[in-house]
Design a protein around this motif. Structure first.
Motif, PDB file in Angstrom:
ATOM      1  N   LYS A   1       1.116   4.176  -2.849  1.00 40.54           N
ATOM      2  CA  LYS A   1       0.909   5.597  -2.503  1.00 40.54           C
ATOM      3  C   LYS A   1       2.119   6.419  -2.933  1.00 40.54           C
ATOM      4  CE  LYS A   1      -2.998   5.748   0.105  1.00 40.54           C
ATOM      5  NZ  LYS A   1      -3.740   5.668   1.351  1.00 40.54           N
TER       6      LYS A   1
ATOM      7  N   ALA B   1      -7.902  -1.661   0.963  1.00 41.34           N
ATOM      8  CA  ALA B   1      -7.726  -0.538   0.046  1.00 41.34           C
ATOM      9  C   ALA B   1      -8.966  -0.489  -0.838  1.00 41.34           C
ATOM     10  CB  ALA B   1      -6.472  -0.744  -0.792  1.00 41.34           C
TER      11      ALA B   1
ATOM     12  N   ARG C   1       0.833  -1.205   0.000  1.00 39.42           N
ATOM     13  CA  ARG C   1       0.000   0.000   0.000  1.00 39.42           C
ATOM     14  C   ARG C   1       0.870   1.259   0.000  1.00 39.42           C
ATOM     15  NH1 ARG C   1      -4.850  -0.451   4.309  1.00 39.42           N
ATOM     16  NH2 ARG C   1      -3.456  -1.655   5.560  1.00 39.42           N
TER      17      ARG C   1
ATOM     18  N   PHE D   1      -6.043   6.268  -3.289  1.00 44.36           N
ATOM     19  CA  PHE D   1      -7.130   5.360  -2.892  1.00 44.36           C
ATOM     20  C   PHE D   1      -7.317   5.493  -1.389  1.00 44.36           C
ATOM     21  CE2 PHE D   1      -3.086   3.154  -2.937  1.00 44.36           C
ATOM     22  CZ  PHE D   1      -3.048   2.461  -1.743  1.00 44.36           C
ATOM     23  N   TYR D   2      -8.489   5.111  -0.910  1.00 43.39           N
ATOM     24  CA  TYR D   2      -8.759   5.222   0.530  1.00 43.39           C
ATOM     25  C   TYR D   2      -8.485   3.888   1.212  1.00 43.39           C
ATOM     26  CZ  TYR D   2     -11.368   9.635  -0.077  1.00 43.39           C
ATOM     27  OH  TYR D   2     -11.759  10.912  -0.342  1.00 43.39           O
ATOM     28  N   THR D   3      -8.126   3.987   2.491  1.00 46.56           N
ATOM     29  CA  THR D   3      -7.923   2.752   3.257  1.00 46.56           C
ATOM     30  C   THR D   3      -8.779   2.746   4.529  1.00 46.56           C
ATOM     31  OG1 THR D   3      -5.999   3.800   4.264  1.00 46.56           O
ATOM     32  CG2 THR D   3      -5.569   2.296   2.454  1.00 46.56           C
TER      33      THR D   3
END
Ligand SMILES: *Cc1c(COP(=O)(O)O)cnc(C)c1O
Length: 360
Positions: free
Chosen positions: A312, A326, A308, A318-320
């Motif tokens: 990034k 993810a 992840r 993207f959101y976690t």
């Protein structure tokens, strides 16, 4: 068309939300067209009138329709209109109204409590709803008055028609109203291959907050009251909440081209298809685990922490914090090539994580 331009910086990398995409061409054209001169304000213009008529035809219902600026406002004031301050709203434990609206539903309803019920794949169940309804009947506990469902759900899944009518049946038997948070309603209609009427009023939904923003509009959501009486004084509520646009035509007109030309379904189908493709690719990557069925336009995947970070660092957005992994959201503007590129980088990020681990 500027927003679907792969040459723009960061264009390929944006999977944080479907609201990170721009305005789709049909909506932009209608927006510009609405700028053609003077028009009556506060919704008394021709475009707004026509959009309401078009939405009534789409839903095959003589609905009362309002336009507001965003989804939080739509949900909050719609829910507030359905219950008294001492009554409660049943929602799933991961509902946007519960986790992402900063208490706005409680605020606008002067304190109506949200009562959450455990969700499975983001969905309420009729037995879960029944449990909350029958939990208590004494005066010390808030009285359930509304059930709210999100379609498609916060976890990229879908309520089937029978699931909606099953929950509605339980709700109606106990005198509750049914509200639908349709921030991604277009994705649901496109994926389920049903008519909008079938998964709303024909399945017992009283009020729908129909999301425009995420399907490609510049701004705004439509609130659709299938029972006109429920929307009787709603205009005052919109005004008081600061949700009555004076230049209403700019909120309303973009809906017209989207609905009339079928662009809303076309774009939502595209977003769904992109998510499906990404999910298929991820399913083939060792070390990446799909957390949920990909039924709409979101892909939820468990990735090693290191992978992840790597993604990034490469600029992927993207959101976690939603769904425990993810989250990659696709939109009308998601490019095929971006899916290929992302899947490739996920694979590489995991491979590099494995190398790292072997070295330790
Ligand atoms: C995006 C979204 C909304 C609306 O959010 P706003 O940022 O207030 O427009 C509402 N419900 C769900 C499920 C959403 O994903």
């Amino acid at each position: 068309m500027t927003t679907n331009n792969p040459d723009l910086p960061g264009y390929f990398l944006q999977f944080a939300s479907d609201n990170s995409a721009g305005i789709c061409p049909e909506a932009l054209e209608a927006f510009n067209h609405a700028n053609g001169g003077f028009a009556a304000s506060y919704g008394n213009d021709e475009a707004t009138f026509e959009v309401c008529e078009t939405l009534r035809r789409l839903f095959e219902a003589d609905a009362e329709i309002f336009f507001v600026f965003n989804g939080t406002a739509a949900n909050s004031i719609a829910l507030a209109s359905l219950c008294q301050s001492y009554q409660a709203v049943i929602c799933s434990d991961i509902a946007h109204v519960e986790t992402d609206e900063c208490g706005a539903p409680e605020f606008f309803s002067n304190g109506s409590k949200l009562l959450s019920s455990p969700s499975r794949h983001g969905k309420l169940t009729s037995s879960g709803v029944l449990e909350v309804i029958t939990r208590r009947t004494d005066v010390h506990y808030p009285r359930p008055k509304v059930v709210t469902l999100t379609q498609s759900t916060e976890l990229g899944t879908l309520y089937q028609k029978g699931e909606i009518s099953g929950i509605s049946r339980v709700a109606k038997e106990h005198g509750l109203k049914v509200h639908m948070d349709g921030a991604r309603f277009a994705n649901a209609v496109a994926a389920l291959n049903v008519t909008p009427a079938e998964i709303t009023w024909q399945s017992g939904v009283d009020v729908l907050c129909f999301g425009g923003t995420k399907m490609g509009l510049p701004i705004g959501e439509a609130i659709v009251f299938f029972d006109r009486r429920l929307g009787e004084e709603f205009a005052y509520r919109c005004k008081q909440a600061g949700q009555l646009a004076s230049k209403m035509r700019f909120l309303s007109a973009p809906w017209l081209s989207m609905i009339r030309e079928g662009a809303w379904i076309r774009h939502a189908s595209h977003a769904n298809a992109m998510a499906k493709r990404l999910a298929e690719k991820i399913a083939g990557i060792a070390g990446a685990e799909l957390l949920l069925p990909t039924e709409a336009n979101g892909v939820f995947v468990n990735l090693p922490e290191y992978a992840r970070e790597k993604l990034k660092a490469k600029g992927w957005a993207f959101y976690t914090f939603i769904g425990g992994g993810a989250r990659f959201m696709c939109s009308w503007a998601t490019h095929d090539a971006a899916i290929e590129h992302l899947a490739h980088d996920i694979e590489q990020a995991i491979a590099s994580a494995n190398c790292e681990a072997n070295r330790l």
